[in-house]
Design an enzyme around this catalytic site. Sequence first.
Site, PDB file in Angstrom:
ATOM      1  N   SER A 155       0.810  -1.124  -0.298  1.00 42.90           N
ATOM      2  CA  SER A 155      -0.078   0.158   0.063  1.00 42.90           C
ATOM      3  C   SER A 155       0.868   1.090   0.118  1.00 42.90           C
ATOM      4  O   SER A 155       1.693   1.247  -0.745  1.00 42.90           O
ATOM      5  CB  SER A 155      -0.927   0.027   1.242  1.00 42.90           C
ATOM      6  OG  SER A 155      -2.001   0.756   1.180  1.00 42.90           O
ATOM      7  N   HIS A 195      -7.970  -5.278  -0.548  1.00 43.56           N
ATOM      8  CA  HIS A 195      -6.575  -4.652  -0.201  1.00 43.56           C
ATOM      9  C   HIS A 195      -5.909  -5.112   0.982  1.00 43.56           C
ATOM     10  O   HIS A 195      -4.694  -5.510   0.753  1.00 43.56           O
ATOM     11  CB  HIS A 195      -6.977  -3.180   0.070  1.00 43.56           C
ATOM     12  CG  HIS A 195      -5.641  -2.398   0.116  1.00 43.56           C
ATOM     13  ND1 HIS A 195      -4.791  -2.548  -0.823  1.00 43.56           N
ATOM     14  CD2 HIS A 195      -5.163  -1.425   1.007  1.00 43.56           C
ATOM     15  CE1 HIS A 195      -3.542  -1.520  -0.235  1.00 43.56           C
ATOM     16  NE2 HIS A 195      -4.026  -0.988   0.668  1.00 43.56           N
ATOM     17  N   ASP A 196      -6.627  -5.469   1.954  1.00 43.34           N
ATOM     18  CA  ASP A 196      -5.971  -5.722   3.306  1.00 43.34           C
ATOM     19  C   ASP A 196      -5.344  -7.428   3.111  1.00 43.34           C
ATOM     20  O   ASP A 196      -4.624  -7.669   4.001  1.00 43.34           O
ATOM     21  CB  ASP A 196      -7.206  -6.132   4.407  1.00 43.34           C
ATOM     22  CG  ASP A 196      -7.248  -5.042   5.209  1.00 43.34           C
ATOM     23  OD1 ASP A 196      -6.603  -4.060   5.103  1.00 43.34           O
ATOM     24  OD2 ASP A 196      -8.046  -5.267   6.355  1.00 43.34           O
ATOM     25  N   ASP A 245      -8.619  -6.571  -4.918  1.00 40.88           N
ATOM     26  CA  ASP A 245      -8.316  -5.374  -4.357  1.00 40.88           C
ATOM     27  C   ASP A 245      -8.710  -4.202  -5.324  1.00 40.88           C
ATOM     28  O   ASP A 245      -8.476  -4.305  -6.372  1.00 40.88           O
ATOM     29  CB  ASP A 245      -6.882  -5.047  -4.139  1.00 40.88           C
ATOM     30  CG  ASP A 245      -6.171  -3.945  -3.683  1.00 40.88           C
ATOM     31  OD1 ASP A 245      -7.173  -2.979  -3.403  1.00 40.88           O
ATOM     32  OD2 ASP A 245      -4.797  -3.752  -3.298  1.00 40.88           O
ATOM     33  N   ARG A 302     -11.839   6.401   9.556  1.00 39.15           N
ATOM     34  CA  ARG A 302     -11.376   5.195   9.532  1.00 39.15           C
ATOM     35  C   ARG A 302     -12.383   4.165   9.165  1.00 39.15           C
ATOM     36  O   ARG A 302     -12.187   3.355   8.517  1.00 39.15           O
ATOM     37  CB  ARG A 302     -11.063   4.915  11.055  1.00 39.15           C
ATOM     38  CG  ARG A 302     -10.574   3.400  11.103  1.00 39.15           C
ATOM     39  CD  ARG A 302      -9.348   2.880  10.563  1.00 39.15           C
ATOM     40  NE  ARG A 302      -8.791   1.640  10.611  1.00 39.15           N
ATOM     41  CZ  ARG A 302      -7.815   0.960  10.331  1.00 39.15           C
ATOM     42  NH1 ARG A 302      -7.010   1.829   9.409  1.00 39.15           N
ATOM     43  NH2 ARG A 302      -7.442  -0.234  10.722  1.00 39.15           N
TER      44      ARG A 302
END
Lengths: 195, 370
Positions: B152, B347-348, B314, B222
């Site tokens: 990232s 993405h994680d 992602d 967040r």
Amino acid sequence: MLKPGLAAIAAVIPHGASVLDVGCGDGALLAWLRDHKGVDGRGVEIDPVRVASAVARGLSVIQADAEAELADWPAGSVDYAILSETLQAMQAPHRVLEQLLRIGARAVVAFPNFGHWRARLHLLLKGRMPVTKSLPVSWYETDNIHFCTVDDFRDLVRTMGLAVEAEAHLSDGRRVPAASANWRADTALFVLRRG
Amino acid sequence: MASVAIRVEGDLRVTLPGPLRLDCGVVLEGVEIAYTALGTLNAARDNAVLVCHALTGDQHVASPHPLTGKPGWWTRMVGAGKPIDPARHFVICANILGGCMGTTGPSSLNPATGRVWGLEFPVITIADMVRTQAALLDVLGIEVLRAVVGGSMGGMQALVWATAHPKRVRSAVVIASAARHSAQNIAFHEVGRQAIMADPRWRGGRYAEAGVTPAAGLAVARMAAHITYLSEPGLQAKFGRRLQAREAVSFGFDADFQVESYLRHQGMSFVERFDANSYLYITRAMDYFDLGMPLADAFRGVATRFCVVSFDSDWLYPTSESRRIAQALVAAGCHASFVELSSPFGHDAFLLEAPELNRVVDGFLRAGEC
């Protein structure tokens, strides 16, 4: 140990050459060339699982569709562009050949010979698309869409105005003469350069 | 400097001996950098691996977080028997410039005024973060990095390292990242920043003096960001439309759905460990990030080996962005690998259990060590 088809390719690559292996699979040939001939190798492969295996071997391999993305490679960037057992899976084999000879000073092309007597016999006697040791998958699920014979390939090379620098033909891993390759070889290998 | 192996481990901190000139033109004095180090720097000083953290990460890559007590954020990649192994590598991970875990940032004291920087802190870039890391390596006497590895925003730093300091970086691993922030990326970050700045407790960035924090705004930032780190199939599999501790919807605005209370929990636990102004500055740095057009020009003449990895689910840093990097590396004649790995986690995925990722990174790093 390399399979006979790959060994034949490895035999024509000189020590220390730079190589792009198009459709390099899990990188068996590139790894061998690196370890035994000090070759500076790169690869292109469409299947991510095979790319991951090749990268895990420490090879530089890009996951890409060779037909769409070879255009990204700089002209004249390697000594040899290799296309091993992949020509017959291409939508436009002739365009791929053009790309190989744009990127490499020479192209090494190895493909299964559809003119091999076993394939001919299979079609003649059974009236079915050949399923043989070198062509093990049924017609409807094979990746191979553009089969050709040794003579067909020679015609294409002539039409494209390319020069054949060397050729090698194998039957069950043994060399057969170029003159009888069209019916005797199960695998054909050509080293080409621009004419 | 004596050529003997050096072992420094744990939570460390240095103050840069010289000034740091930033992209915006401001010169920062007395920059502090908090970092962790694992393993032993060999006598040749050539086994250092710099791990670059993502937006909300920090230097605690493989050691428990001091505030939350949770394990380090990349214990799957860094540790004994892992691709980045302190037995082979001298692992360095520094809190980025602008961060809030000990490195100089908007919550630090401005030496000129004696009060917290707040919005008087200069706007920073990814290149400024890398500049800080390079200055840290100068202090440590490390000229060459065996590898820079990041996912990232960490991947952006790895790209800047290889292009701005090509002689210092043997290899670079860029995971789930991009060579520029897309309009969509910027848009999501703007939502987060607006949420923070709309919180009355933010007070124009001067909340520290008042002894308050814009926790609500930061939590919303967040929550919005967290959605972008996941994938719809992943969310569907984990939560679906299941209700939270009830049999029927409440016809109100409680967290009826499990996914709602999950996001609220993510938001609340984040505010305990992160500073709102740091969030503003770091997201801005990411938004400004762009290695330029044509991208291949950035990589020309760079001898660094590259490994670029994306994940198919992602959508924040999609494969197309990684492929763009790969194509540019190829066009520039660099030694590069690129692979898109399959994962349901969005993405994680780069932070979660991903055996293929480990296999690829391990093979790539080992190839550079023989």
